[in-house]
Design a protein around this motif. Structure first.
Motif, PDB file in Angstrom:
ATOM      1  N   ASP A   2      -4.122  19.948   5.391  1.00 37.67           N
ATOM      2  CA  ASP A   2      -5.306  19.229   4.954  1.00 37.67           C
ATOM      3  C   ASP A   2      -5.291  19.075   3.436  1.00 37.67           C
ATOM      4  O   ASP A   2      -4.882  19.974   2.698  1.00 37.67           O
ATOM      5  N   VAL A   5     -10.099  17.389  -1.334  1.00 38.31           N
ATOM      6  CA  VAL A   5     -10.393  16.312  -2.281  1.00 38.31           C
ATOM      7  C   VAL A   5     -10.866  16.895  -3.609  1.00 38.31           C
ATOM      8  O   VAL A   5     -11.778  17.725  -3.643  1.00 38.31           O
ATOM      9  N   ARG A  38      -2.364  10.213  -3.461  1.00 35.18           N
ATOM     10  CA  ARG A  38      -2.595  10.118  -2.018  1.00 35.18           C
ATOM     11  C   ARG A  38      -4.082  10.039  -1.697  1.00 35.18           C
ATOM     12  O   ARG A  38      -4.504   9.300  -0.796  1.00 35.18           O
ATOM     13  N   GLN A  39      -4.889  10.778  -2.470  1.00 34.50           N
ATOM     14  CA  GLN A  39      -6.330  10.737  -2.250  1.00 34.50           C
ATOM     15  C   GLN A  39      -6.899   9.362  -2.586  1.00 34.50           C
ATOM     16  O   GLN A  39      -7.791   8.856  -1.881  1.00 34.50           O
ATOM     17  N   HIS A  41      -5.161   6.590  -2.431  1.00 32.18           N
ATOM     18  CA  HIS A  41      -4.662   5.731  -1.351  1.00 32.18           C
ATOM     19  C   HIS A  41      -5.573   5.831  -0.125  1.00 32.18           C
ATOM     20  O   HIS A  41      -5.968   4.805   0.469  1.00 32.18           O
ATOM     21  N   ASN A  42      -5.921   7.048   0.265  1.00 34.12           N
ATOM     22  CA  ASN A  42      -6.781   7.236   1.432  1.00 34.12           C
ATOM     23  C   ASN A  42      -8.153   6.605   1.205  1.00 34.12           C
ATOM     24  O   ASN A  42      -8.732   6.011   2.127  1.00 34.12           O
ATOM     25  N   TRP A  43      -8.665   6.732  -0.010  1.00 31.03           N
ATOM     26  CA  TRP A  43      -9.974   6.156  -0.319  1.00 31.03           C
ATOM     27  C   TRP A  43      -9.929   4.629  -0.219  1.00 31.03           C
ATOM     28  O   TRP A  43     -10.849   4.009   0.325  1.00 31.03           O
ATOM     29  N   VAL A  45      -7.872   2.795   1.604  1.00 30.59           N
ATOM     30  CA  VAL A  45      -7.739   2.416   3.017  1.00 30.59           C
ATOM     31  C   VAL A  45      -9.089   2.481   3.721  1.00 30.59           C
ATOM     32  O   VAL A  45      -9.438   1.614   4.546  1.00 30.59           O
ATOM     33  N   ASP A  46      -9.891   3.503   3.366  1.00 37.52           N
ATOM     34  CA  ASP A  46     -11.187   3.694   4.024  1.00 37.52           C
ATOM     35  C   ASP A  46     -12.280   2.783   3.472  1.00 37.52           C
ATOM     36  O   ASP A  46     -13.238   2.462   4.195  1.00 37.52           O
ATOM     37  N   ASN A  47     -12.163   2.371   2.217  1.00 38.90           N
ATOM     38  CA  ASN A  47     -13.286   1.697   1.558  1.00 38.90           C
ATOM     39  C   ASN A  47     -13.005   0.280   1.069  1.00 38.90           C
ATOM     40  O   ASN A  47     -13.914  -0.389   0.592  1.00 38.90           O
ATOM     41  N   TYR A  55       2.170   1.580  -1.154  1.00 44.44           N
ATOM     42  CA  TYR A  55       2.351   2.949  -1.654  1.00 44.44           C
ATOM     43  C   TYR A  55       3.843   3.271  -1.659  1.00 44.44           C
ATOM     44  O   TYR A  55       4.474   3.305  -0.602  1.00 44.44           O
TER      45      TYR A  55
END
Length: 403
Positions: A2, A5, A38-39, A41-43, A45-47, A55
Motif C-alpha cells: 500500500d 499518501v 506514482r501518487q 499519477h493515481n490522482w 487517473v482518479d480525478n 507514465y
C-alpha cells in the motif's frame, strides 16, 4: 504494498498543474520522489477523467529503448490527443540523453503538462537552471517528518517514537524494516549512503581521492551545528596526516551538496540584514544517514541530532533557513517564508540558569515581533515570565506544529 499518501506534497504538486510550467521533483535519493510521482499519477487517473496520462519509468526494461531526446519525443508525441488534457510523467529522466531538448520542445508546443523526477546530482543542479531556464518549478521532496514517520511505521505519538525517529531518520524505505533492529537499519542506510556516494558523488564527479571525500562526509557528520570553513577542515585533515588543498576541499563539499546528502546553512546578520557565506553550518538531508556515519548513540550527540531535525522540519514547512548572527551571540535558525520570519533556538535541556539565559536571552535581544521559539527535550514547557513572547516547546510538540 500500500502507498501511504503524503498529502502535503500531493496538494502542493496538484496546485501547480496546468499553470504553464514543467514540474520537477528534487531531493536526495530514496526520499520518495518516485512514490510521489506514482501518487500524482493515481490522482490524475482518479480525478482527470478523459485525460491522457503517459507514465515512463526509466528503471523498467520496457522503456530501455528511450535513450535520447529524439526517441523520447517520437515515442510520446503520437499518444497525445488534441483537445484533451495531456500529462507526461517521467521517472529517472536523466537516463535519457539530452532529455531537456525533448522537454523544452514539448513544453514550447503546449503539448502536455510535464512532471519529472531524476537523480539530482545529474540534473537537479545549476545545469537544470541553464537547460530549462524559466520553464519549470522545482518542488523539493524531503524525508519523512515526525508526523509522517509515526504514520508510516504505525507508531503511537510518544516520546519513545520520537527517540526512534531521532535514531533511524526519515527515509520512507525503512517502513519495510523493523526499526528496532539496529543491524537491519544500519544495512539499509549503508546501502543508501553507498549508492549516493558512488553514483552521485564519486562517479559523477570523477573523484580520485575517494578516501578523502568519505572522511570529509564523516567530519561534517560529526560537526553538525558547528560553523565550518574550508580552512578549518584542511587544518583538521592535516592533523590526521592528510594533505589536501582548500580548493579541493571546497569542491568536494560542493559535490556533497549537489548530491543533496548535506545542505549548507549560511550566516545572516540579523541587525545588519546581510549574509556571510564563507563560513557555514551543514546539516544532513536525512539525520539517519548522519547517525549511520557517527553511530546510533543518541546520548553522545543528542543536541546535534535535535538541531538537524529542527532544521529539516523548517525546510518541510517551506522555510528558507539561515544561522542568525547577533552582536551578543548566535541564533540557531532564522527561518523566512514569504514575508514571514521566525527564530528558533535548540538546546537539549534547560539544566542551568546559564543555559536559560543564553537560549532565551539571545532571542530577547531581537527587537521585532516575529515568533521566537526555544526547543528542548525538557518534560515541561511553556512561557517564562522573565522572557515574555518567547515560546518554549518540547521537541515532539514543535515537530507537530504547523509554523
Amino acid at each position: 504494498m500500500d502507498i501511504i499518501v503524503r498529502q502535503t506534497y500531493l496538494s502542493h504538486i496538484i496546485s501547480h498543474l496546468n499553470r504553464g510550467m514543467m514540474i520537477i521533483l528534487v531531493g536526495q535519493r530514496r526520499v520518495g520522489k518516485s512514490f510521489m510521482l506514482r501518487q500524482v499519477h493515481n490522482w490524475l487517473v482518479d480525478n482527470r477523467q478523459g485525460a491522457v496520462v503517459i507514465y515512463i519509468n526509466k528503471e523498467l526494461l520496457k522503456y530501455s529503448h528511450l535513450t535520447n531526446a529524439v526517441e523520447l519525443y517520437d515515442f510520446v508525441s503520437p499518444m497525445f490527443e488534441e483537445g484533451s488534457d495531456n500529462y507526461l510523467m517521467i521517472d529517472e529522466v536523466q537516463d535519457i540523453e539530452g532529455y531537456e531538448n525533448a522537454l523544452r520542445s514539448l513544453h514550447a508546443e503546449g503539448r502536455c503538462q510535464i512532471i519529472a523526477t531524476g537523480s539530482n546530482a545529474y540534473i537537479f543542479s545549476s545545469e537544470l537552471s541553464t537547460r530549462l531556464a524559466g520553464r519549470y518549478v522545482e518542488i523539493p521532496v524531503y524525508g519523512l517528518s515526525y508526523r509522517e514517520f509515526v504514520e508510516f511505521h504505525g507508531l503511537p505519538d510518544t516520546d519513545g517514537s520520537l527517540v526512534e525517529y531521532l535514531k533511524v531518520g526519515g527515509l520512507p524505505g525503512l517502513r519495510l524494516y523493523d526499526i528496532k533492529d539496529e543491524m537491519s537499519v544500519r544495512d539499509y542506510l549503508q546501502g543508501v549512503y553507498n549508492t549516493i556516494m558512488m553514483r552521485d558523488v564519486i562517479t559523477r564527479e570523477k573523484i580520485r581521492n575517494v578516501k578523502f571525500v568519505e572522511n570529509l562526509s564523516r567530519f561534517i557528520a560529526d560537526n553538525i551545528g558547528k560553523l565550518i570553513s574550508t580552512n578549518s577542515i584542511v587544518k583538521f585533515m592535516k592533523s590526521q596526516g592528510e594533505n589536501i588543498s582548500e580548493t579541493t576541499t571546497s569542491s568536494y563539499i560542493g559535490y556533497l551538496c549537489k548530491a543533496r546528502i548535506i545542505n549548507p546553512v549560511v550566516r545572516y546578520d540579523i541587525h545588519g540584514k546581510r549574509l556571510f557565506e564563507l563560513i557555514c553550518k551543514y546539516y544532513f538531508a536525512d539525520h539517519g544517514l548522519r547517525n549511520f556515519l557517527c553511530g546510533f548513540n543518541l546520548q553522545n550527540s543528542i543536541e546535534k541530532i535535535m538541531e538537524n531535525v529542527v532544521y529539516s522540519h523548517l525546510l518541510i514547512q517551506g522555510y528558507k533557513v539561515n544561522v542568525g548572527i547577533l552582536r551578543v551571540g548566535e541564533i540557531d535558525f532564522v527561518a523566512t517564508r514569504g514575508g514571514n520570519t521566525l527564530y528558533v533556538q535548540v538546546a537539549y535541556l534547560l539544566a542551568s540558569e546559564e543555559t536559560v539565559k543564553r537560549e532565551f536571552g539571545n532571542l530577547a535581544g531581537i527587537k521585532d515581533n516575529y515568533p521566537k521559539y526555544v526547543v528542548t527535550m525538557d518534560p515541561i514547557s511553556g512561557e517564562m515570565a522573565e522572557y515574555p513572547g518567547i515560546r518554549h516547546l518540547r521537541l515532539r510538540d514543535f515537530l507537530k506544529t504547523d509554523l
